[in-house]
Design an enzyme around this catalytic site. Structure first.
Site, short mmCIF file in Angstrom:
data_model
loop_
_atom_site.label_atom_id
_atom_site.label_comp_id
_atom_site.label_asym_id
_atom_site.label_seq_id
_atom_site.Cartn_x
_atom_site.Cartn_y
_atom_site.Cartn_z
N HIS A 1 17.26 -10.04 -54.48
CA HIS A 1 15.99 -10.75 -54.76
C HIS A 1 15.26 -11.10 -53.45
CE1 HIS A 1 17.70 -11.39 -58.84
NE2 HIS A 1 18.81 -11.62 -58.16
N SER B 1 -4.97 -3.20 -33.60
CA SER B 1 -6.08 -3.59 -34.46
C SER B 1 -7.38 -3.48 -33.67
CB SER B 1 -5.87 -5.02 -34.95
OG SER B 1 -7.12 -5.61 -35.27
N LYS C 1 -2.17 -7.45 -32.21
CA LYS C 1 -1.50 -6.76 -33.32
C LYS C 1 -0.75 -5.49 -32.88
CE LYS C 1 -1.45 -7.60 -37.10
NZ LYS C 1 -2.45 -7.44 -38.17
N GLU D 1 4.11 2.30 -43.13
CA GLU D 1 3.15 1.95 -44.19
C GLU D 1 2.58 3.21 -44.84
OE1 GLU D 1 0.29 -1.49 -43.25
OE2 GLU D 1 1.18 -1.00 -41.32
#
Ligand code: ARG
Length: 474
Positions: A173, A294, A300, A307
């Site tokens: 979980h 970024s 970033k 991804e």
């Protein structure tokens, strides 16, 4: 469409030629829109090498049957080889009016060698021709994918080997559950991708069968020696039924199913890499060259590669659905619907190949932040089950042990301490003295993982054994 450098004399293929090859029974030319709508050359020209390979094998078979004499066979072979060269050097002029890769190559052959070229299509249809081309293409693609998968499996093992003792929280979980080793976690991905590789090589068996000889749907009167054509093309055998040979694309569907499952596994893994490389987890550091910045936030470092692998899974799953839907209402035998099989299949192959390439580059460069992993394991009362198992060892029934440990965890939460920082009295609770000094070894993280010392368990010795076995199997 590739812009050709060839002048028109070099390749006189034109709409008129298509008419000459296919439209004998028609009284008017094809509607211009329909011509473009039904054409597939813009995407199926990718099959040119397989188409030529199949034609060469077919021509040799026609020669054995006496349909082509040796001189004609030589002319056809020479012509096809020249066409291959023209295509590979960008000199071939692809013609949409010629519909597909097969008609483009055939009409160029006729333009190059004259009437002998018109004999090549004896005993053959584009139906068995295209099915052969796709199977040849997919078989070779599978071989490249298998290689990439093997490389990735090796990379996983190599990384796991460095981390058989690296402790991290195992999750259920997404809550810290029990201590495990990072090596054990990696070997879980190994198992999944190993099954994917098995599925892929199993799928290859059903891909690698020869349709040629089925002709349009019923076979041909020329009694082709299909087995020898199959052998010449490296097929393991022939498609047994001519109707099935030209119509079904289950092999492509099966490939997409295997690809979708592989992508799904890689996507799950990438999801972890995205989470773990975040400041909140900080379990791993991804190499800078696999990350992007970024345009606005200078701090970033984005995990774009995992991804994108996660994101690209959607399109491969979609291709599986496309092909299933493409097939579901087709009566026997060949239907033009099947022309739509190529783009999903090509993209599934390309996407899987690219994602495997990306992971093969990424995995060896994953830096584990062992300290952060260890600290996170300390945080989550991850040895609570070990304490319950300890009590079972002292003859407490498991359900009572579960209850006692639950109360100890509550005391630890109240005091903001890990379990192993509680005194014996706090661990026992009022009126109990079952827990004694030896519990602290049980509550240690290394003691916890070492205790799971059986096949499939997380103990370092077991992970080392799993890695050793994996190396032997690969
Ligand atoms: N371009 C077609 C395909 O991809 C080739 C077969 C066409 N056969 C036919 N009878 N129209 O399926």
């Amino acid at each position: 469409m590739t812009k050709s450098n060839a002048d028109d004399n070099n390749n006189p293929a034109s709409a008129e030629d298509t008419g000459a090859l296919l439209r004998g029974r028609f009284s008017e030319a094809t509607d211009a829109f329909v011509e473009a709508f039904t054409a597939s050359v813009n995407f199926d020209k990718r099959l040119y090498a397989q188409d030529i390979q199949g034609s060469l094998a077919h021509a040799h078979m026609l020669n054995k049957l006496g349909i082509l004499n040796d001189h004609e066979l030589k002319q056809i072979s020479g012509g096809l080889q020249q066409i291959r060269q023209e295509i590979e050097t960008g000199k071939f002029s692809w013609q949409v009016p010629l519909e597909d890769v097969h008609m483009n190559i055939e009409s160029r052959l006729i333009a190059l060698i004259g009437d002998t070229g018109k004999k090549l299509h004896t005993g053959r249809s584009r139906n068995d021709q295209v099915a052969t081309d796709i199977r040849l293409y997919l078989r070779d693609a599978i071989d490249r994918l298998l290689q990439a998968e093997t490389e990735l499996l090796h990379a996983i093992i190599d990384l796991a080997e460095q981390h058989t003792q690296t402790i991290m929280p195992g999750f259920t979980h997404l809550q810290a559950a029990q201590p495990i080793t990072f090596g054990h976690h990696l070997m879980a991905w190994y198992e999944m991708l190993l099954r994917d590789r098995e599925r892929l090589s199993d799928c290859r068996k059903r891909v690698n069968k020869l349709p040629l000889g089925a002709a349009a749907l019923a076979g041909t009167p020329y009694k082709p020696d299909r087995a020898s054509v199959a052998a010449a093309l490296g097929f393991d055998g022939i498609c047994n039924n001519s109707l099935d040979a030209v119509s079904d694309r289950d092999f492509a569907i099966e490939f997409c199913a295997v690809a979708a499952l592989t992508m799904t596994h890689m996507s799950r893994w990438c999801e972890e890499l995205v989470l773990w490389s975040s400041q909140q987890f900080n379990f791993v550091e991804l190499p800078d060259r696999f990350c992007t910045g970024s345009s606005i936030m200078p701090q970033k470092k984005n995990p774009d590669v995992p991804e994108l692998i996660r994101g690209k899974t959607g399109r491969v799953n979609g291709h599986l659905m496309s092909l299933l839907t493409l097939m579901k209402s087709q009566p026997l035998a060949y239907n033009k619907d099947n022309q739509e099989d190529k783009e999903p299949l090509f993209d599934a192959v390309d996407t899987l190949q690219d994602c495997l390439t990306a992971l093969c580059g990424l995995v060896p460069n994953i830096q584990a932040n062992e300290d952060a992993m260890y600290q996170a394991t300390l945080q989550g009362f991850t040895t609570a089950t070990d304490l319950a198992d300890y009590l079972v060892g002292k003859n407490v029934p498991f359900r009572d042990a579960h209850e006692m440990v639950g109360q100890a965890v509550q005391r630890a939460v109240e005091q903001g301490k890990p379990l192993e920082a509680l005194s014996l009295q706090e661990l026992n609770g009022p009126g109990n003295n079952i827990i004694s000094e030896d519990v602290y070894q049980v509550l240690s993280l290394s003691g916890s993982v070492a205790a799971r010392d059986h096949a499939g368990g997380t103990a370092p010795a077991q992970v080392r054994a799993a890695i050793e076995q994996a190396r032997l199997n690969l």
